[in-house]
Design a protein around this motif. Sequence first.
Motif, PDB file in Angstrom:
ATOM      1  N   PHE A 171       7.546   5.427   6.166  1.00  0.00           N
ATOM      2  CA  PHE A 171       8.814   6.110   5.900  1.00  0.00           C
ATOM      3  C   PHE A 171       8.885   7.418   6.687  1.00  0.00           C
ATOM      4  O   PHE A 171       9.925   7.775   7.249  1.00  0.00           O
ATOM      5  CB  PHE A 171       8.933   6.370   4.402  1.00  0.00           C
ATOM      6  N   PHE A 172       7.762   8.108   6.727  1.00  0.00           N
ATOM      7  CA  PHE A 172       7.691   9.367   7.464  1.00  0.00           C
ATOM      8  C   PHE A 172       7.998   9.124   8.943  1.00  0.00           C
ATOM      9  O   PHE A 172       8.832   9.819   9.534  1.00  0.00           O
ATOM     10  CB  PHE A 172       6.293   9.968   7.288  1.00  0.00           C
TER      11      PHE A 172
ATOM     12  N   ASN B 136       0.850  -1.171   0.000  1.00  0.00           N
ATOM     13  CA  ASN B 136       0.000   0.000   0.000  1.00  0.00           C
ATOM     14  C   ASN B 136       0.891   1.226   0.000  1.00  0.00           C
ATOM     15  O   ASN B 136       1.636   1.483   0.937  1.00  0.00           O
ATOM     16  CB  ASN B 136      -0.870  -0.044   1.256  1.00  0.00           C
ATOM     17  N   GLN B 137       0.802   1.973  -1.074  1.00  0.00           N
ATOM     18  CA  GLN B 137       1.741   3.068  -1.282  1.00  0.00           C
ATOM     19  C   GLN B 137       1.662   4.127  -0.192  1.00  0.00           C
ATOM     20  O   GLN B 137       2.672   4.545   0.364  1.00  0.00           O
ATOM     21  CB  GLN B 137       1.430   3.703  -2.633  1.00  0.00           C
TER      22      GLN B 137
ATOM     23  N   THR C 298       3.106   2.840   3.046  1.00  0.00           N
ATOM     24  CA  THR C 298       4.563   2.780   3.019  1.00  0.00           C
ATOM     25  C   THR C 298       5.167   4.162   3.200  1.00  0.00           C
ATOM     26  O   THR C 298       6.155   4.346   3.899  1.00  0.00           O
ATOM     27  CB  THR C 298       5.023   2.191   1.683  1.00  0.00           C
ATOM     28  N   TRP C 299       4.524   5.089   2.584  1.00  0.00           N
ATOM     29  CA  TRP C 299       4.994   6.473   2.655  1.00  0.00           C
ATOM     30  C   TRP C 299       4.885   6.992   4.088  1.00  0.00           C
ATOM     31  O   TRP C 299       5.777   7.666   4.594  1.00  0.00           O
ATOM     32  CB  TRP C 299       4.133   7.262   1.663  1.00  0.00           C
TER      33      TRP C 299
END
Lengths: 770, 770
Positions: free
Chosen positions: A290-291, A282-283, A286-287
């Motif tokens: 990462f944050f 799930n983009q 994931t983002w």
Amino acid sequence: MANITKKVSWSSRGDESGGGERTPLLNGSEEVRYTRQDAGCPKEIPHNEKLLSLKYESLDYDNSENQLFLEEERRMSFLGFKCLEISRWVICGLIGFLTGLIACCIDIAVENLAGVKYFVVKQNIEKFTEVGGLSISLILWAVLNAAFVMVGAIIVAFFEPGAAGSGIPQIKCYLNGVKIPRVVRLKTLVVKVCGVICSVAGGLAVGKEGPMIHSGAVVAAGVSQGRSTSLKKDFKIFEYFRRDTEKRDFVSAGAAAGVSAAFGAPVGGVLFSLEEGASFWNQMLTWRIFFASMISTFTLNFFLSIYNKKPGDLSSPGLINFGRFESDSVAYNLYEIPLFIVMGAAGGLLGALFNILNYWLTIFRIRYVHRPCLQVMEAMLVGAVTATVSFAMIYFSNDCQPLGPDQSEDYPLQLFCADGEYNSMATAFFNTPERSVRSLFHNPPGSYNPLTLSLFTLTYFFLACWTYGLTVSAGVFIPSLLIGAAWGRLFGILLASITPDGSIWADPGKYALIGAAAQLGGIVRMTLSLTVIMVEATGNVTYGLPIMLVLLTAKIVGDYFVEGLYDIHIKLQSVPFLHLEAPATSHWLTAREVMSAPVTCFNRIEKVGTIVDVLSNTSTNHNGFPVVVPVAASDDMGKVCGLILRSQLIVLLKHKVFVELARSRLTQRKLQLKDFRDAYPRFPPIQSIHVSQDERECMMDLTEFMNPTPYTVPQETSLPRVFKLFRALGLRHLVVVDSENRVVGLVTRKDLARYHLGKHGLEEMQLAQT
Amino acid sequence: MANITKKVSWSSRGDESGGGERTPLLNGSEEVRYTRQDAGCPKEIPHNEKLLSLKYESLDYDNSENQLFLEEERRMSFLGFKCLEISRWVICGLIGFLTGLIACCIDIAVENLAGVKYFVVKQNIEKFTEVGGLSISLILWAVLNAAFVMVGAIIVAFFEPGAAGSGIPQIKCYLNGVKIPRVVRLKTLVVKVCGVICSVAGGLAVGKEGPMIHSGAVVAAGVSQGRSTSLKKDFKIFEYFRRDTEKRDFVSAGAAAGVSAAFGAPVGGVLFSLEEGASFWNQMLTWRIFFASMISTFTLNFFLSIYNKKPGDLSSPGLINFGRFESDSVAYNLYEIPLFIVMGAAGGLLGALFNILNYWLTIFRIRYVHRPCLQVMEAMLVGAVTATVSFAMIYFSNDCQPLGPDQSEDYPLQLFCADGEYNSMATAFFNTPERSVRSLFHNPPGSYNPLTLSLFTLTYFFLACWTYGLTVSAGVFIPSLLIGAAWGRLFGILLASITPDGSIWADPGKYALIGAAAQLGGIVRMTLSLTVIMVEATGNVTYGLPIMLVLLTAKIVGDYFVEGLYDIHIKLQSVPFLHLEAPATSHWLTAREVMSAPVTCFNRIEKVGTIVDVLSNTSTNHNGFPVVVPVAASDDMGKVCGLILRSQLIVLLKHKVFVELARSRLTQRKLQLKDFRDAYPRFPPIQSIHVSQDERECMMDLTEFMNPTPYTVPQETSLPRVFKLFRALGLRHLVVVDSENRVVGLVTRKDLARYHLGKHGLEEMQLAQT
């Protein structure tokens, strides 16, 4: 080709059908048991890698899209979804910030406590070196160590046994979809943090990195729910996220933030979470992960820079820093790559040895060291022995090195060396493991003599092996790196000495790095994420290819003998762990053979008594029930029209959502999703819900609450296909139907997890009773 | 809440039911059309972002687990699976190696061609500076540029139009699951490579990085199939991988290898592939992708080091190297972060402007510049104008800088500057864009004056915008970075000049980096992978957090106005692109409303004539057909018992697998999976298969060849749920059934892709006829 026979037959379950007023057939659900075990096997099979335990529940990654849920989603405006998305980002930011802060606290506490300890011991040793009587120093050191370890072991053993170890196996399981009891509680976090400070300060062969991953996960689970059940405090925020799907997403972010803070590796953290948990890519998730990772490493870095009185110096992004590997013009040569691969193989072998020894030790501990007092005593013993061995090694070593002007040693022990020199063995033993790793990577060639390194490798290997699995909170990453760095450096030195032109192998630090990677890879067998973590920690992408090759070799060699350390411990807990793919040779198994049958089903409108009876049946303890429409004029199974969970039924019973009552009390508030969320995640047991004899005769209408569109598969579906569907969607229950859409079985995690590739092809594990 | 009405009604399709001997209902499959368009709309709607084209087929990521497949899998031993796994690794290694080699060739060719060109022009300018007559130099430069560009444009326009542009939109589509015609052909690769060399050497405002991603993907598609259809050469290896599932996996690896070679960013490559393609996280696949990426950057690095006569110097891992950002003790301060975010917003705005301008330009080109000759002429015009503008800028600039001792300029133009000085504008214009970017990042403060930078930003912005979309093979990454670096550096210089203590903003290179990230992010709107790519290219993880924040801001701001450049171009091609999640407010749509119906179904044993008729129906051109068991004594739809693809039917017809023939020719070889693989991927059209009138009366038994366990959903399933299943498993057809398991519809990519969130809530796109 491998062949397999069902070793157990299904119980007929006639005894449970009860009064006969239940129309559909009973039985079958997440928890299933075999007759053979019903008859005669020991009640308690605590730890066995050949069994799958049934005490673990699964997380439900699939939303129950019932009418309540759909109504809520449909009511929500586009703006509402935007707000939710923003809250998710805020939560991830918070998770990162708090995880970084915790890492910072641990680091500062350990530095100070260990600093005081080493200072005291060093003073003492220096005092007694001249006059004799170093045994007093030894006793002082051992007692200090044992005292620290005792505190750490007591809080773990008596207050929260779930905080023992590195926590990575537990988090792996959680991300895999298994609910490990008490793993994300606040109390676990507190004990974990205090425990790891004590055990590292106590000089055990442990690291503080693994526990960070667990800590991050707990922080995430806490923050994302907007309340603490332990503290009995509900902030009335983030209520939307009170379900397994969302919580698991946040826990992934927390674990990543933990990795990120531990190693200064935000990308590595993201990949760790993905590797272990997220089956569905799930983009946006994931983002966000990462944050959280970025914020976490930044927070740690920022506060440490203030603590170190160099505010703004963002050069220490993690708890462990490998230091800067200055890339000379030539980092490594093409012909060194085969050597690296040989080192990888050695790492795999040593890792396998480590794991086997630790496996035996764990079995021993499970059998004989299960009382908390014994556990604390063992931990203290290890602490004292570690100090004694270290002292002996330092005492008998005569590897003296000159004190350089840019001395990196914090506690250089002179001991019997000449003035201006220090004992080289002490740099390895008389230090926190993080600093020892850095010394092995970066001290100039000639800082260690080969004998020192061999002895150190040997002793530390066994110490670390003994230490892992103690009832203290501690990680295995750093000891592994340290062992590997030691023999890697040794390898580099030997290489330089046996080749005619030794200068081309000038830098033993490079081999220390490769050795560290090989040893760590051989023990934990992580691949992708570990490569990235190592690359990020070295801050030099040039070493990416060799590190990857080394980890790959270590994994292949190690897997030939035994599984990774974490997997061994997961298996010993009999956790139904789902791997990423079905075993290769399982195409000939179909859903029919895999599923649990017969299944306990409910009707759309079901008698309360029936429901209570089924839920109260402690011998089955099912968690999901297909809802069926009976086929007219037939004793056959009904056609599936929905799926309802135990937790939902419990809430319905608690609120007495009965058809008769609804008619009589029309003004009664309609049950909302909020009621389910408030009860999440600790739904009361069925025993705590009182249902009167009159109420037992009432009916319950499940239509509104069941998931009307559960995923189904035909019974001819092959196991890999079932597995793929199950894993990709994070399912908990998968209904198996015949061509008429009638329920014939139910596939749950345990049905899939019990097949694995053994030495003789496909093997089937049995299900334990506990 | 948004509301939506079906604007079109379904055609009744009575005309297609034909002879009436087909029992089940006809119709509905991947390709569906609307009556309204049948009547009266223009036949050819070439490019329209409001339509979904039907000319694109989908890739089938779901294995057709028919009997042949299962038999093969069951026959295969554990060793066989091991061998397959090893082949996959070998292929990925090869992909990485070849991609790295291609990158190396491109780099060397561009360096040399551009070197010769700049040398000649420099000589000429120097000759004419003194004596006057610089217009001759201008003409020489413009002609040289135009000549290079002409070659590049001709091969693209006349030989392989698919090689135009950066190729990233095409690869995005391919990884998303859409088969773009001719995108992974060998010819495309050759044209792409030659084209990009010409366009970069021709001085266009383009980069050679985007095309690398496309090149990697083509390499992967070729190598993994073990044959080349273009060269008519079949190596008889890797036959197992001849299906969409495996091929798409390898193409992901190729794309990642391309990114890795382009930017020296192996992890960024992996994340790019994951972000764009892999919906299902597969650990082994990701690991192989990483391997390919590593090998690719290593190969490039290794051969470049040999070419540069510094063998073993692994310091240039990518085509573009940002150079080393020396981390001082303080890389950036906390209070600079708001400034970075402001720069991110500016990047978002400028990116949106770029995209809007390019969108209009593209619309113009589609309408008026669609003949190859015109396209070539436009490209030449742009080449000449680029030279002219550059020359004018250099000519009128009077920003002279002293030639330092460690001069980084390759072609310092003195022009009208004093001896020992060079024209600063020329460092930006008279150079390959990669070198210009590096100069902007690393030249010491004071190398550029603000006017130079503003003029450069302005002109290059419009040049780059005009250039993207030309019929040449070229990427937009480097121009974007260059524009951003220019205004970022400008920002840094201005900041230093307006603040009292300018020295704290000492390094304008840092702002150039942030500006480059902001501009690139504003144009392409990639997030996760771009952050990692930028971090890897700078080789400094410290900048991770600011780069991420900047990219995030740029994306949020830019998305407010217009989509990303690649998405615009994908939409203009009317590609049915599936995003990662269903639109947020789509919970009130169910499968019943989304699906195509009625559906063309076949019986298990079907008449050959019927099959041929259905396949020949050019107006429908369906690709997947549910196989049904008719319900006894009922005109109703049959119960679903399988799914068969057009390609499978074609192979069956070609081999005349008819029931009658099987009886008469018992010795006939049984059809094997190999026959299907040999025909893959270019299955012959139905028109090329001759079926005699007698054969039309034969029957075909589909049982063995159909997928007996297609995924199905009940018709009440919500759109997000359908979407999730479809996306997670990479499906091409999803059968919608009623409670009796009867086929009621079919969901395909177009049915899902046509819903999107517009300004007024959920909007529905229409399906184009072409």
